[in-house]
Design a protein around this motif. Structure first.
Motif: not given
Lengths: 318, 511
Positions: B61, B75, B79, B195, B204, B207, B213, B215
């Motif tokens: 990640l 991401l 994220v 993480t 997050l 995963w 994965l 969100l």
């Protein structure tokens, strides 16, 4: 039996070590360097050297091998070169898919193949004997991925009763969805596996049917069914057990294609990805776990054979 | 591999192989199937969970530790946020930077941060986090592709919690653009490979490696909240399995369709929408401009003119994709249609070849990556060039061999490669790049463009450079890949251009 057990265990450990050596050497023979996979475009020779040092691929092969062996002995399979995450958890995360898939398919295949194969042999003179034989032959010729695609087309796309693939995000915490996700893959693997098993069971049963001891048992007053049940099955089981052990072992990793068709996060997928990325620790880890499984299953198969057949037990002890 | 300025992944290789095998088995069988109405997620609108299907699972990640294209897709913008954002249409707009000031000499950038920004862990964003985030990318052990772009940074200071001052060694007009790739992460975060702690509209969830994965909408988000309750990315290694998932409503949208054969079943179905976005991936026939016979401009021009790019494109992608005359894709500000330069013309190609001193043609070896579409394209090129008397020997190599033989050792005459990124024409200004194109004027234009005072000046210079490399046939740009997002017609507000593999999910509405 005790001596046999001891010797067989020694062989098991020896083979495991040999397998580890072969695995390690074969992987190192592949062209290319994993350091390449790690670096961005435009990496300088200095960066490449640094990456090699970081990965440990700058050390001599024997040194790398010993380091790896030492780690494996402490159950540390190392870290993935690509993702930098530990390999052990990566493998155990895949087991909840691969193990149930393999075992369920195996059990289903045995449940189907043993009665059907025995029937095909016992009733070779009826019309369904040859038909079973022919269908099994066909089953061997059909590739697993094709069966999988066919099942998806019928049950997932047309009837929409089962998922086309994937595994629920919650895994086994959502047992209904997890079981649903595995139905089609299990049936696919079981169908292909049972096709060859049926032929083995049939051949073994035919051998037994013509055996002297069955005739003797019948002469001593046993009905055909009793004779088959008490003496026939046990004898027929001996060759079938060794085939079963092999089938179970090959399915464990042979599910790669099926896992891919059904988008299952299993060991096979991890292995394929590891190979294409030169991710040595991942490939070594998966192969080591699966080789160990194959060897252990073979070991258990041999033991089971001896339990079933006392003649082998005595030969083993001599 | 595809040549991108990220750490590369060979994952597509397996995808393509498996796709080919399975496509054979499924051809035709799916034509009559469509989407039903049983939706796995209850409710629509703001309580809906959007199910996204993709073939790009992150490696880990962390985008400075080789997370790959998948981590950007999942991401970036969702994220993690940067000081700036590269929007789906290719514009750079402020995000965590509320305000920026540039000194007259262009060497000092002063950014004021958005107030009231919180990380998912609850910590408030300060300038120290921004400084640490930039330094993560430039660090010794960073595997970020952006590292070399940031060498221009001299020092970063944080006069107060809301202000970041960056001093540059030289002018760099792409600096703000480059900042759009840099995640602002919590400086105190420990393990970012499994993480995450960013400031984006989602935190997050979980995963599950090899699978999904997730969100979840972040309630403390400083900006406009996401229009859905969360997103689950589902990862596939097999394109057919991915398409099946879309057909059975297991996923709502596929971020990037890789198999042209599968599109018909969605294009003719009202339950789906096929979006033909603007791609940035170019398929190149890259000559080694430093070795014979391709050190002669006329030879390169002849080869370029002898290949019918449009025919090649339609044989691979049907009606999708775009012919392209040079390295710059239409989404770059300095795009210009140059398809007429060295256009398909067999007679002209023959004349050039004669002028170059090869009236009877010549022979060369084409190093061809072993995965689609390279072998198909190589065979096509071979038959096209036979018409002007040029004999091609196709040498098939793996992605890894390509990297070693072609990219590092420059041991090749000509090769094929996918170049993924936007704004990557600048590589023609680097005489040490693998294709060996060396033109002092082009190098100067590209250097000056980076030092330009205005975007207009930069655009004008890069246009000039782009035209020059096209005229010189520095490489032969065969075509621009299509960027195809297929989605359920219940979905709206999703990005379609997938610039640099980003996929912003916060605007997606599921009805």
């Amino acid at each position: 039996m005790a001596r046999y057990l001891l010797r067989r265990t020694a062989i098991l450990i020896g083979s495991l070590f040999l397998a580890a050596v072969v695995l390690f050497v074969l992987l190192r023979l592949l062209p290319g360097d994993p350091a390449n996979a790690l670096l961005p475009v435009g990496a300088t020779p200095d960066q490449i050297e640094a990456a090699r040092r970081e990965l440990g691929t700058d050390a001599s092969l024997p040194a790398q091998f010993l380091a790896w062996l030492r780690d494996v002995a402490t159950l540390d399979l190392g870290k993935s070169l690509i993702s930098t995450l530990p390999v052990g958890p990566e493998i155990t995360a895949r087991l909840p898919v691969t193990v149930p898939l393999t075992l369920a398919a195996f059990v289903l295949a045995v449940l189907v193949a043993v009665p059907v194969g025995a029937l095909a042999a016992a009733r070779a003179d009826r019309w369904y004997g040859p038909v079973i034989n022919a269908v099994a032959q066909l089953g061997i010729a059909v590739p697993a991925f094709w069966v999988g695609l066919l099942l998806i087309t019928v049950f997932a796309l047309r009837l929409q009763v089962l998922p086309a693939g994937g595994f629920p995000p919650d895994g086994w915490a959502d047992p209904g969805a997890a079981v649903e996700a595995l139905i089609l893959p299990v049936v696919t693997v079981a169908l292909v596996m049972s096709a060859s098993l049926i032929r083995y069971v049939r051949a073994a049963t035919l051998d037994v049917l013509g055996a002297d001891y069955l005739r003797t048992a019948r002469a001593l007053g046993a009905s055909p069914a009793q004779a088959m049940w008490r003496h026939g099955l046990r004898n027929a089981a001996v060759p079938v057990i060794s085939v079963l052990a092999m089938e179970l072992a090959t399915t464990f990793l042979g599910a790669v294609v099926v896992e891919s068709v059904f988008a299952l996060p299993g060991l096979g997928g991890l292995l394929v990805r590891g190979i294409s990325q030169h991710d040595y620790p991942v490939v070594q880890g998966v192969m080591l776990v699966s080789t160990a499984t194959v060897l252990v299953v073979g070991f258990l198969g041999d033991l089971a054979q001896r339990l079933v057949d006392p003649r082998l037990r005595h030969r083993g002890a001599s | 591999m595809r040549l991108r300025t990220e750490t590369y992944t060979v994952r597509r290789l397996t995808i393509r192989v498996l796709a080919a095998v399975t496509a054979l088995g499924l051809a035709g069988a799916l034509a009559a199937c469509g989407g039903g109405d049983d939706d796995s997620t209850a409710g629509g609108g703001e309580t809906a969970i959007v199910q996204v299907g993709s073939v790009y699972e992150p490696q880990n990640l962390d985008n400075t530790a080789g997370g790959g294209q998948g981590v950007t897709e999942a991401l970036n913008g969702n994220v993690y946020e940067g000081l700036f954002r590269l929007t789906d249409t290719g514009a750079v707009e402020p995000l965590l930077a509320k305000d920026q000031k540039v000194s007259d000499d262009g060497l000092t950038y002063t950014f004021t941060l958005q107030p009231n920004v919180k990380f998912h862990s609850g910590k408030a964003l300060t300038s120290a986090d921004v400084k640490a985030s930039i330094e993560r990318v430039t660090a010794e052990n960073s595997k970020s592709a952006r590292k070399s772009n940031l060498e221009v940074i001299k020092e970063i200071s944080t006069p107060d919690d809301a202000t970041v001052v960056v001093k540059l060694k030289t002018r760099s007009i792409s600096f703000v653009y480059n900042l759009s790739y840099i995640w602002v992460v919590n400086a105190d975060a420990k393990d970012l490979t499994t993480t995450a702690d960013g400031t984006g509209p989602y935190r997050l969830g979980e995963w599950k490696r090899g699978s999904t994965l997730s969100l979840t909408k972040f309630d403390g988000y400083w900006g406009a909240p996401a229009k859905n309750a969360g997103v689950v990315f589902h990862y596939f290694t097999d394109a057919t399995a991915l398409n099946n998932a879309l057909l059975t409503n297991a996923v709502d949208v596929v971020t990037s369709e890789q198999s042209p054969d599968a599109l018909a079943q969605f294009a003719n179905n009202a339950a789906y929408k096929v979006n033909d976005g603007k791609g940035t991936t170019k398929l190149l026939l890259a000559f080694n401009d430093k070795v014979a016979p391709f050190d002669k401009v006329e030879v390169r021009q002849a080869v370029s003119a002898a290949i019918d790019d449009k025919k090649l494109l339609s044989s691979i992608w049907g009606e999708y994709g775009t012919p392209i005359g040079s390295m710059v894709p239409p989404s770059d500000p300095w795009y210009e249609d140059l398809t007429s330069v060295n256009a398909y013309d067999v007679a002209a190609a023959k004349a050039k070849l004669t002028a170059a001193g090869f009236p009877n043609g010549f022979a060369f070896t084409l190093d061809t990556p072993s995965y689609d579409p390279h072998p198909t394209a190589a065979t096509f090129i071979k038959s096209e060039l036979a018409k002007i008397g040029v004999t091609v020997t196709i040498n098939t190599i793996t992605a890894d061999e390509w990297y070693t033989k072609v990219y590092q050792k420059r041991d090749f005459q000509a090769t094929m490669q996918e170049h993924v990124n936007d704004r990557d024409v600048v590589w023609y200004g680097d005489p040490d790049f693998y294709w060996g194109y060396s033109n002092a004027q082009v190098t100067k234009w590209i250097d000056e463009a980076e030092q330009a005072k205005t975007a207009d000046e930069q655009t004008a210079l890069l246009k000039q450079a782009n035209r020059k490399i096209a005229e010189d046939a520095a490489s032969d740009w065969l075509y621009l890949y299509p960027q195809i997002v297929v989605a359920s017609s219940k979905l709206s507000g999703y990005p379609v251009n997938g610039l640099n593999a980003q996929f912003f999910t916060y605007g997606i509405v599921k009805s």
